[in-house]
Design a protein around this motif. Sequence first.
Motif, short mmCIF file in Angstrom:
data_model
loop_
_atom_site.label_atom_id
_atom_site.label_comp_id
_atom_site.label_asym_id
_atom_site.label_seq_id
_atom_site.Cartn_x
_atom_site.Cartn_y
_atom_site.Cartn_z
N VAL A 27 0.84 -1.20 0.00
CA VAL A 27 0.00 0.00 0.00
C VAL A 27 0.87 1.25 0.00
N HIS A 66 0.78 -4.40 -9.58
CA HIS A 66 -0.51 -4.99 -9.94
C HIS A 66 -0.32 -6.22 -10.82
N PHE A 75 -5.20 -7.58 -13.12
CA PHE A 75 -5.78 -6.75 -12.06
C PHE A 75 -7.14 -6.22 -12.51
N SER A 107 -10.23 -3.54 -11.53
CA SER A 107 -10.72 -2.42 -10.74
C SER A 107 -12.25 -2.38 -10.85
N LYS A 138 -7.05 -9.96 1.78
CA LYS A 138 -7.71 -8.66 1.60
C LYS A 138 -7.07 -7.60 2.48
N PHE A 157 -8.47 -4.07 -1.30
CA PHE A 157 -7.69 -4.74 -2.32
C PHE A 157 -7.61 -6.23 -2.00
N ARG A 158 -7.60 -7.04 -3.05
CA ARG A 158 -7.25 -8.44 -2.91
C ARG A 158 -5.83 -8.58 -3.45
N ILE A 159 -5.00 -9.25 -2.69
CA ILE A 159 -3.59 -9.42 -3.06
C ILE A 159 -3.35 -10.87 -3.46
N ARG A 169 1.02 -8.96 -5.13
CA ARG A 169 0.62 -7.84 -5.98
C ARG A 169 -0.89 -7.62 -5.86
N PHE A 170 -1.32 -6.40 -6.17
CA PHE A 170 -2.75 -6.12 -6.18
C PHE A 170 -3.41 -6.86 -7.33
N ALA A 193 -9.58 -4.57 -6.88
CA ALA A 193 -9.80 -3.40 -6.03
C ALA A 193 -11.26 -2.96 -6.05
#
Length: 121
Positions: free
Chosen positions: A11, A30, A34, A36, A74, A99-101, A105-106, A109
Amino acid sequence: MTTRDEAKTLVHRMQECFNTRRFDQAADLHTPDFFSHPLGSTGFEAGRDAWRTLVARFPDVRVVAQDILVDGDKVAVRSSVEGIAAPDGVAPPTLIEIFRISDGRFAEAWGITEGPDPRLG
């Protein structure tokens, strides 16, 4: 599972990329797929474009994490948004993101803005 320290570092790295305008470096944070939810897009390109649009409108904007909460893969983040003038008596915007990682990495979102929406200002 992502550790609290790993999530906080991720973050902070993302916010540093935004605050220093190194948008292209944020792409590495990301996953290629990824997603969004606020932008309804896959990949980081739409996010990078949104960042550029916001900064063009508000050159002094920056985000600062106030709370980072981790639960499994999360991460929930509450950030203050600085550099955007709010009307008298109105608190500046607050950004709330989840965010879910995946693999450090992201990967996904979700987000909302509380207070004056800088996109509408």
